[in-house]
Motif scaffolding. Structure first.
Motif, PDB file in Angstrom:
ATOM      1  N   ALA A 210      43.995  61.430  47.100  1.00  0.00           N
ATOM      2  CA  ALA A 210      43.671  62.138  48.339  1.00  0.00           C
ATOM      3  C   ALA A 210      43.156  63.546  48.061  1.00  0.00           C
ATOM      4  N   LYS A 211      43.761  64.222  47.088  1.00  0.00           N
ATOM      5  CA  LYS A 211      43.319  65.579  46.739  1.00  0.00           C
ATOM      6  C   LYS A 211      41.903  65.588  46.175  1.00  0.00           C
ATOM      7  N   LYS A 212      41.484  64.463  45.625  1.00  0.00           N
ATOM      8  CA  LYS A 212      40.133  64.349  45.075  1.00  0.00           C
ATOM      9  C   LYS A 212      39.140  63.806  46.091  1.00  0.00           C
ATOM     10  N   GLY A 213      39.633  63.544  47.314  1.00  0.00           N
ATOM     11  CA  GLY A 213      38.740  63.101  48.379  1.00  0.00           C
ATOM     12  C   GLY A 213      38.606  61.607  48.543  1.00  0.00           C
ATOM     13  N   PHE A 214      39.525  60.844  47.955  1.00  0.00           N
ATOM     14  CA  PHE A 214      39.477  59.395  48.070  1.00  0.00           C
ATOM     15  C   PHE A 214      40.487  58.900  49.099  1.00  0.00           C
ATOM     16  N   SER A 215      40.160  57.781  49.737  1.00  0.00           N
ATOM     17  CA  SER A 215      41.033  57.226  50.774  1.00  0.00           C
ATOM     18  C   SER A 215      42.172  56.410  50.189  1.00  0.00           C
ATOM     19  N   GLN A 216      41.912  55.717  49.095  1.00  0.00           N
ATOM     20  CA  GLN A 216      42.897  54.813  48.512  1.00  0.00           C
ATOM     21  C   GLN A 216      42.691  54.754  47.014  1.00  0.00           C
ATOM     22  N   VAL A 217      43.621  54.074  46.327  1.00  0.00           N
ATOM     23  CA  VAL A 217      43.433  53.786  44.908  1.00  0.00           C
ATOM     24  C   VAL A 217      43.326  52.274  44.725  1.00  0.00           C
ATOM     25  N   LEU A 218      42.589  51.887  43.715  1.00  0.00           N
ATOM     26  CA  LEU A 218      42.514  50.484  43.320  1.00  0.00           C
ATOM     27  C   LEU A 218      43.445  50.314  42.123  1.00  0.00           C
ATOM     28  N   TRP A 219      44.490  49.496  42.312  1.00  0.00           N
ATOM     29  CA  TRP A 219      45.499  49.322  41.281  1.00  0.00           C
ATOM     30  C   TRP A 219      45.054  48.277  40.264  1.00  0.00           C
ATOM     31  N   LEU A 220      45.356  48.557  38.993  1.00  0.00           N
ATOM     32  CA  LEU A 220      45.156  47.593  37.919  1.00  0.00           C
ATOM     33  C   LEU A 220      46.512  47.004  37.526  1.00  0.00           C
ATOM     34  N   ASP A 221      46.503  45.918  36.760  1.00  0.00           N
ATOM     35  CA  ASP A 221      47.754  45.255  36.409  1.00  0.00           C
ATOM     36  C   ASP A 221      48.624  46.165  35.551  1.00  0.00           C
ATOM     37  N   GLY A 222      49.927  45.922  35.579  1.00  0.00           N
ATOM     38  CA  GLY A 222      50.876  46.804  34.928  1.00  0.00           C
ATOM     39  C   GLY A 222      51.065  46.561  33.446  1.00  0.00           C
ATOM     40  N   LYS A 226      44.034  46.365  33.061  1.00  0.00           N
ATOM     41  CA  LYS A 226      42.693  45.810  32.880  1.00  0.00           C
ATOM     42  C   LYS A 226      42.233  45.005  34.081  1.00  0.00           C
ATOM     43  N   TYR A 227      43.175  44.322  34.741  1.00  0.00           N
ATOM     44  CA  TYR A 227      42.811  43.405  35.812  1.00  0.00           C
ATOM     45  C   TYR A 227      43.100  44.014  37.182  1.00  0.00           C
ATOM     46  N   VAL A 228      42.167  43.830  38.103  1.00  0.00           N
ATOM     47  CA  VAL A 228      42.283  44.355  39.458  1.00  0.00           C
ATOM     48  C   VAL A 228      43.420  43.649  40.196  1.00  0.00           C
ATOM     49  N   GLU A 229      44.205  44.418  40.967  1.00  0.00           N
ATOM     50  CA  GLU A 229      45.304  43.810  41.723  1.00  0.00           C
ATOM     51  C   GLU A 229      45.193  44.089  43.227  1.00  0.00           C
ATOM     52  N   GLU A 230      45.472  45.304  43.658  1.00  0.00           N
ATOM     53  CA  GLU A 230      45.435  45.629  45.086  1.00  0.00           C
ATOM     54  C   GLU A 230      44.705  46.946  45.292  1.00  0.00           C
ATOM     55  N   VAL A 231      44.352  47.213  46.557  1.00  0.00           N
ATOM     56  CA  VAL A 231      43.759  48.498  46.899  1.00  0.00           C
ATOM     57  C   VAL A 231      44.696  49.183  47.885  1.00  0.00           C
ATOM     58  N   GLY A 232      45.285  50.315  47.462  1.00  0.00           N
ATOM     59  CA  GLY A 232      46.272  50.981  48.304  1.00  0.00           C
ATOM     60  C   GLY A 232      47.433  50.049  48.561  1.00  0.00           C
ATOM     61  N   SER A 233      47.725  49.817  49.826  1.00  0.00           N
ATOM     62  CA  SER A 233      48.791  48.874  50.198  1.00  0.00           C
ATOM     63  C   SER A 233      48.196  47.602  50.788  1.00  0.00           C
ATOM     64  N   SER A 248      44.196  36.595  41.948  1.00  0.00           N
ATOM     65  CA  SER A 248      45.125  35.498  42.211  1.00  0.00           C
ATOM     66  C   SER A 248      46.544  36.030  42.337  1.00  0.00           C
ATOM     67  N   LEU A 249      47.367  35.311  43.075  1.00  0.00           N
ATOM     68  CA  LEU A 249      48.761  35.695  43.279  1.00  0.00           C
ATOM     69  C   LEU A 249      49.567  35.241  42.065  1.00  0.00           C
ATOM     70  N   ASP A 250      49.871  36.187  41.188  1.00  0.00           N
ATOM     71  CA  ASP A 250      50.564  35.835  39.950  1.00  0.00           C
ATOM     72  C   ASP A 250      51.955  36.433  39.861  1.00  0.00           C
ATOM     73  N   GLU A 274      36.923  32.278  44.983  1.00  0.00           N
ATOM     74  CA  GLU A 274      37.633  32.189  43.712  1.00  0.00           C
ATOM     75  C   GLU A 274      38.851  33.105  43.736  1.00  0.00           C
ATOM     76  N   GLU A 275      40.020  32.542  43.486  1.00  0.00           N
ATOM     77  CA  GLU A 275      41.234  33.324  43.301  1.00  0.00           C
ATOM     78  C   GLU A 275      41.536  33.298  41.807  1.00  0.00           C
ATOM     79  N   ARG A 276      41.339  34.443  41.149  1.00  0.00           N
ATOM     80  CA  ARG A 276      41.423  34.460  39.688  1.00  0.00           C
ATOM     81  C   ARG A 276      41.619  35.880  39.175  1.00  0.00           C
ATOM     82  N   LEU A 277      41.806  35.982  37.862  1.00  0.00           N
ATOM     83  CA  LEU A 277      41.835  37.291  37.236  1.00  0.00           C
ATOM     84  C   LEU A 277      40.447  37.917  37.310  1.00  0.00           C
TER      85      LEU A 277
END
Length: 354
Positions: A210-222, A226-233, A248-250, A274-277
């Motif tokens: 938010a301080k950098k002017g973005f609305s949300q973050v795109l989360w990568l796997d823990g 490397k792999y995309v998971e969610e955006v914000g909530s 995909s729901l893993d 496609e539901e996948r990595l």
């Protein structure tokens, strides 16, 4: 289930809904029900909305045993009140309960509690275009003890608040920053549940973005980051070279009700899904080549949140000309049409209330 109803003798003045901040104006009543290991769930009641009293030793404060859901009630142009796929939220909350060692609630009792509270609060369901009544069921551990084990007592509650349309000035795309430092969840954890810890752990990255002017973050796997998971909530979807791709729901991603509804709609329209990595490298490559045609988040609050710009390693990538794409728009129009009763419910998703 016999629900006792104790109506308030001092109803609040209902505020103008247009322009109302999200989650600030609660209705006159709430549903409560208690649990203890010997009795099970008991004493279901609707009472005036008010603070509750808890001991500071309550397990919820120390070990985070709490779960919740989010859904909405809508008023149709005919004046009727309806919910959107509430059984999905009920089942998801019970799935969350299993992970957090919280006793589940019978599906029929849960539905009865929702409908009875909405009938009591029916005058709070707004009629202005795009408005709704947000519903928040939650369960907290109330036993006062500092030993690290599951509570033997719980409180189940349902509260409601009036909400305006999520987008005040139209369905405008948002700017998203890829988060490659903090992680939100890992498989085997609680990423697939709706519990407060998942949201608390995301706050730092959200504040930085938010301080950098973005609305949300795109989360990568823990694990690999490397792999995309969610955006914000919200869950996230991409249109890449004509195909719809979603993580995909893993076990580390919330199984969103809006996500599920979008996938069912897209497949019914004959689109390839496609539901996948999906690696961040693949996504950035698609953005660079022009193959990334649309991107959007899905969730109860916003329904569809189009993504117009994606930032990764201090470089920005514009998506769909920073405009909402045709698939995102069609999904939004179809889902909101079903929710407010202006489009046919061919899937049987609507649950009438009164």
């Amino acid at each position: 289930m016999e629900i006792k109803i104790n109506k308030t003798t001092a109803p609040k003045t209902k505020p103008p809904v247009v322009g109302l901040p999200f989650g600030k104006e609660f209705t006159d009543h709430m549903f409560l029900m208690d649990y203890d290991a010997a009795t099970g769930w008991h004493d279901p009641r609707i009472v005036p909305y008010a603070p509750i009293q808890l001991e500071l030793g309550a397990v919820v404060f120390h070990y985070g045993q709490e779960i919740f859901e989010g859904m909405k009630a809508y008023r149709t142009k005919e004046g009727n009140i309806q919910m959107f796929r509430p059984i999905e939220n009920i089942r998801r909350m019970n799935n969350t309960a299993e992970r957090l060692c919280v006793p589940p609630i019978d599906e029929q009792d849960f539905m009865q509690a929702l409908k009875t509270l909405l009938e009591v609060e029916k005058d709070w369901v707004p009629s202005e275009e795009g408005t709704s009544l947000y519903i928040r069921p939650l369960t907290i551990a109330t036993e006062s003890q500092l030993g690290v084990h599951a509570s033997q007592k719980y409180l189940f509650a349902i509260i409601c608040c009036v909400v305006d349309k999520y987008y005040k000035e139209g369905l405008n795309p948002v700017k998203i920053m890829v988060e490659d430092h903090d992680v939100r969840a890992v498989r085997g954890g609680t990423g697939y549940t709706k519990c407060g810890a998942n949201y608390a752990i995301s706050l730092r990255a959200g504040e930085v973005a938010a301080k950098k002017g973005f609305s949300q973050v795109l989360w990568l796997d823990g694990v690999h980051q490397k792999y995309v998971e969610e955006v914000g909530s919200m869950n996230v979807m991409f249109k890449i070279a004509g195909k719809i791709v979603t993580p995909s729901l893993d076990g580390s991603i919330l199984p969103g009700v809006t996500r599920k509804s979008c996938l069912e709609l897209l497949r019914s329209w004959g689109m390839e899904v496609e539901e996948r990595l999906l690696s961040i490298d693949e996504l950035i490559e698609a953005a660079q080549s022009g193959a990334l045609e649309e991107a959007w988040g899905t969730g109860t609050a916003a329904v569809i949140s189009p993504i117009g710009e994606l930032y990764f390693h201090d470089k920005g990538y514009t998506i769909a000309g920073n405009k909402i794409g045709p698939v995102s728009q069609k999904l939004y129009d179809t889902l909101t049409g079903i929710q407010w009763g202006t489009a046919p419910d061919t899937f049987g998703w609507v649950e009438p209330v009164c």
